[in-house]
Design a protein around this motif. Structure first.
Motif, PDB file in Angstrom:
ATOM      1  N   MET A   1       0.843  -1.176   0.000  1.00 50.31           N
ATOM      2  CA  MET A   1       0.000   0.000   0.000  1.00 50.31           C
ATOM      3  C   MET A   1       0.889   1.239   0.000  1.00 50.31           C
ATOM      4  SD  MET A   1      -2.446   1.363   3.071  1.00 50.31           S
ATOM      5  CE  MET A   1      -3.925   0.629   2.508  1.00 50.31           C
ATOM      6  N   LEU A   2       0.539   2.175  -0.828  1.00 52.71           N
ATOM      7  CA  LEU A   2       1.244   3.442  -0.874  1.00 52.71           C
ATOM      8  C   LEU A   2       0.598   4.392   0.128  1.00 52.71           C
ATOM      9  CD1 LEU A   2       1.588   3.879  -4.733  1.00 52.71           C
ATOM     10  CD2 LEU A   2       3.349   3.199  -3.110  1.00 52.71           C
ATOM     11  N   PHE A   3       1.302   4.665   1.201  1.00 49.31           N
ATOM     12  CA  PHE A   3       0.744   5.514   2.240  1.00 49.31           C
ATOM     13  C   PHE A   3       0.512   6.940   1.740  1.00 49.31           C
ATOM     14  CE2 PHE A   3       2.104   3.074   6.324  1.00 49.31           C
ATOM     15  CZ  PHE A   3       1.295   2.024   5.942  1.00 49.31           C
ATOM     16  N   ASP A   4       1.274   7.382   0.726  1.00 50.51           N
ATOM     17  CA  ASP A   4       1.094   8.739   0.207  1.00 50.51           C
ATOM     18  C   ASP A   4      -0.293   8.940  -0.380  1.00 50.51           C
ATOM     19  OD1 ASP A   4       3.656   9.398   0.903  1.00 50.51           O
ATOM     20  OD2 ASP A   4       4.472   9.207  -1.109  1.00 50.51           O
ATOM     21  N   LEU A   5      -0.882   7.873  -0.902  1.00 50.08           N
ATOM     22  CA  LEU A   5      -2.167   7.984  -1.577  1.00 50.08           C
ATOM     23  C   LEU A   5      -3.331   7.456  -0.743  1.00 50.08           C
ATOM     24  CD1 LEU A   5      -0.993   6.745  -5.095  1.00 50.08           C
ATOM     25  CD2 LEU A   5      -1.151   9.097  -4.270  1.00 50.08           C
ATOM     26  N   ALA A   6      -3.056   6.994   0.464  1.00 50.20           N
ATOM     27  CA  ALA A   6      -4.077   6.366   1.300  1.00 50.20           C
ATOM     28  C   ALA A   6      -4.709   7.362   2.257  1.00 50.20           C
ATOM     29  CB  ALA A   6      -3.451   5.227   2.094  1.00 50.20           C
ATOM     30  N   VAL A   8      -6.275   8.238   6.096  1.00 43.14           N
ATOM     31  CA  VAL A   8      -5.803   7.962   7.457  1.00 43.14           C
ATOM     32  C   VAL A   8      -6.343   6.615   7.937  1.00 43.14           C
ATOM     33  CG1 VAL A   8      -5.925   8.751   9.856  1.00 43.14           C
ATOM     34  CG2 VAL A   8      -5.508  10.389   8.029  1.00 43.14           C
ATOM     35  N   GLU A   9      -7.599   6.345   7.627  1.00 42.41           N
ATOM     36  CA  GLU A   9      -8.215   5.081   8.052  1.00 42.41           C
ATOM     37  C   GLU A   9      -7.524   3.885   7.392  1.00 42.41           C
ATOM     38  OE1 GLU A   9      -9.983   7.739   6.893  1.00 42.41           O
ATOM     39  OE2 GLU A   9     -10.843   8.397   8.801  1.00 42.41           O
ATOM     40  N   GLU A  10      -7.172   4.026   6.120  1.00 40.22           N
ATOM     41  CA  GLU A  10      -6.482   2.939   5.406  1.00 40.22           C
ATOM     42  C   GLU A  10      -5.085   2.702   5.975  1.00 40.22           C
ATOM     43  OE1 GLU A  10      -8.538   3.349   0.982  1.00 40.22           O
ATOM     44  OE2 GLU A  10      -6.796   4.597   1.485  1.00 40.22           O
ATOM     45  N   ILE A  11      -4.387   3.767   6.307  1.00 44.02           N
ATOM     46  CA  ILE A  11      -3.054   3.637   6.897  1.00 44.02           C
ATOM     47  C   ILE A  11      -3.150   2.966   8.258  1.00 44.02           C
ATOM     48  CG2 ILE A  11      -1.069   4.906   7.813  1.00 44.02           C
ATOM     49  CD1 ILE A  11      -1.621   7.021   5.599  1.00 44.02           C
ATOM     50  N   ALA A  12      -4.105   3.404   9.081  1.00 44.50           N
ATOM     51  CA  ALA A  12      -4.288   2.817  10.409  1.00 44.50           C
ATOM     52  C   ALA A  12      -4.605   1.332  10.294  1.00 44.50           C
ATOM     53  CB  ALA A  12      -5.398   3.550  11.165  1.00 44.50           C
ATOM     54  N   GLY A  13      -5.463   0.977   9.358  1.00 46.53           N
ATOM     55  CA  GLY A  13      -5.801  -0.429   9.152  1.00 46.53           C
ATOM     56  C   GLY A  13      -4.598  -1.248   8.699  1.00 46.53           C
ATOM     57  N   ALA A  14      -3.804  -0.681   7.819  1.00 46.91           N
ATOM     58  CA  ALA A  14      -2.611  -1.380   7.334  1.00 46.91           C
ATOM     59  C   ALA A  14      -1.598  -1.587   8.459  1.00 46.91           C
ATOM     60  CB  ALA A  14      -1.973  -0.613   6.179  1.00 46.91           C
ATOM     61  N   LEU A  15      -1.409  -0.566   9.287  1.00 48.80           N
ATOM     62  CA  LEU A  15      -0.483  -0.700  10.422  1.00 48.80           C
ATOM     63  C   LEU A  15      -0.982  -1.751  11.404  1.00 48.80           C
ATOM     64  CD1 LEU A  15       0.459   3.035  11.074  1.00 48.80           C
ATOM     65  CD2 LEU A  15       1.910   1.258  10.081  1.00 48.80           C
ATOM     66  N   ALA A  16      -2.280  -1.760  11.654  1.00 51.10           N
ATOM     67  CA  ALA A  16      -2.854  -2.747  12.566  1.00 51.10           C
ATOM     68  C   ALA A  16      -2.645  -4.162  12.030  1.00 51.10           C
ATOM     69  CB  ALA A  16      -4.346  -2.468  12.776  1.00 51.10           C
ATOM     70  N   GLN A  17      -2.826  -4.346  10.729  1.00 56.55           N
ATOM     71  CA  GLN A  17      -2.634  -5.671  10.141  1.00 56.55           C
ATOM     72  C   GLN A  17      -1.169  -6.103  10.182  1.00 56.55           C
ATOM     73  OE1 GLN A  17      -5.073  -7.846   9.362  1.00 56.55           O
ATOM     74  NE2 GLN A  17      -6.266  -6.214  10.312  1.00 56.55           N
ATOM     75  N   LYS A  18      -0.260  -5.149  10.002  1.00 51.45           N
ATOM     76  CA  LYS A  18       1.166  -5.476  10.086  1.00 51.45           C
ATOM     77  C   LYS A  18       1.543  -5.896  11.508  1.00 51.45           C
ATOM     78  CE  LYS A  18       2.612  -2.561   6.270  1.00 51.45           C
ATOM     79  NZ  LYS A  18       3.527  -3.284   5.416  1.00 51.45           N
ATOM     80  N   LEU A  19       1.014  -5.182  12.506  1.00 48.23           N
ATOM     81  CA  LEU A  19       1.309  -5.552  13.887  1.00 48.23           C
ATOM     82  C   LEU A  19       0.661  -6.892  14.247  1.00 48.23           C
ATOM     83  CD1 LEU A  19       1.181  -2.119  15.760  1.00 48.23           C
ATOM     84  CD2 LEU A  19       3.181  -3.470  15.139  1.00 48.23           C
ATOM     85  N   ARG A  20      -0.513  -7.152  13.709  1.00 42.22           N
ATOM     86  CA  ARG A  20      -1.163  -8.449  13.934  1.00 42.22           C
ATOM     87  C   ARG A  20      -0.316  -9.575  13.332  1.00 42.22           C
ATOM     88  NH1 ARG A  20      -4.582 -12.050  11.308  1.00 42.22           N
ATOM     89  NH2 ARG A  20      -6.038 -13.107  12.706  1.00 42.22           N
ATOM     90  N   ALA A  21       0.193  -9.337  12.117  1.00 40.51           N
ATOM     91  CA  ALA A  21       1.049 -10.341  11.463  1.00 40.51           C
ATOM     92  C   ALA A  21       2.315 -10.590  12.284  1.00 40.51           C
ATOM     93  CB  ALA A  21       1.394  -9.887  10.050  1.00 40.51           C
ATOM     94  N   LEU A  22       2.874  -9.527  12.859  1.00 40.09           N
ATOM     95  CA  LEU A  22       4.055  -9.691  13.723  1.00 40.09           C
ATOM     96  C   LEU A  22       3.704 -10.502  14.970  1.00 40.09           C
ATOM     97  CD1 LEU A  22       5.649  -6.138  13.510  1.00 40.09           C
ATOM     98  CD2 LEU A  22       6.683  -8.275  12.728  1.00 40.09           C
TER      99      LEU A  22
END
Length: 119
Positions: A1-6, A8-22
């Motif tokens: 995901m390109l954070f420049d084009l996302a 705030v909600e999409e970025i937050a969701g992506a970060l949450a999914q990355k932390l869940r994967a970790l």
């Protein structure tokens, strides 16, 4: 995901999914990670599901997963030379127009030479 084009909600969701994967990669349950991070299971579950959390919860979870040092790079000042800044502020110039191969090039009109007949 390109954070420049996302959003705030999409970025937050992506970060949450990355932390869940970790968390899953480290074979931790939500209860175990919540205990390590010092947050409630409900807060962690909500964060992983919706991406919504307080900044403190986000930081505690990142720290508990051993990724807090990665956040430091977000706020490093990028030193640029004065020349690089000058070049960035210079206006961009257009290249000269090219003549298309499809369009015929207009030829200059031939000079007419008038000859007078001498008698």
């Amino acid at each position: 995901m390109l954070f420049d084009l996302a959003t705030v909600e999409e970025i937050a969701g992506a970060l949450a999914q990355k932390l869940r994967a970790l968390r899953l990669q480290q074979a931790l349950t939500q209860a175990e990670l919540a205990a390590r991070a010092g947050v409630s299971e409900r807060a962690l579950r909500n964060f992983e599901r919706s991406g919504q959390a307080t900044l403190e919860t986000f930081l505690r979870v990142a720290q508990a997963l051993g990724r807090a040092a990665d956040l430091e790079a977000l706020f490093e000042l990028k030193v640029r030379s004065i020349r690089a800044m000058e070049q960035a502020s210079e206006t961009r110039q257009r290249a000269p127009r090219r003549v298309s191969a499809d369009k015929p090039v207009a030829k200059p009109a031939a000079k007419s030479v008038s000859r007078r007949s001498s008698r």
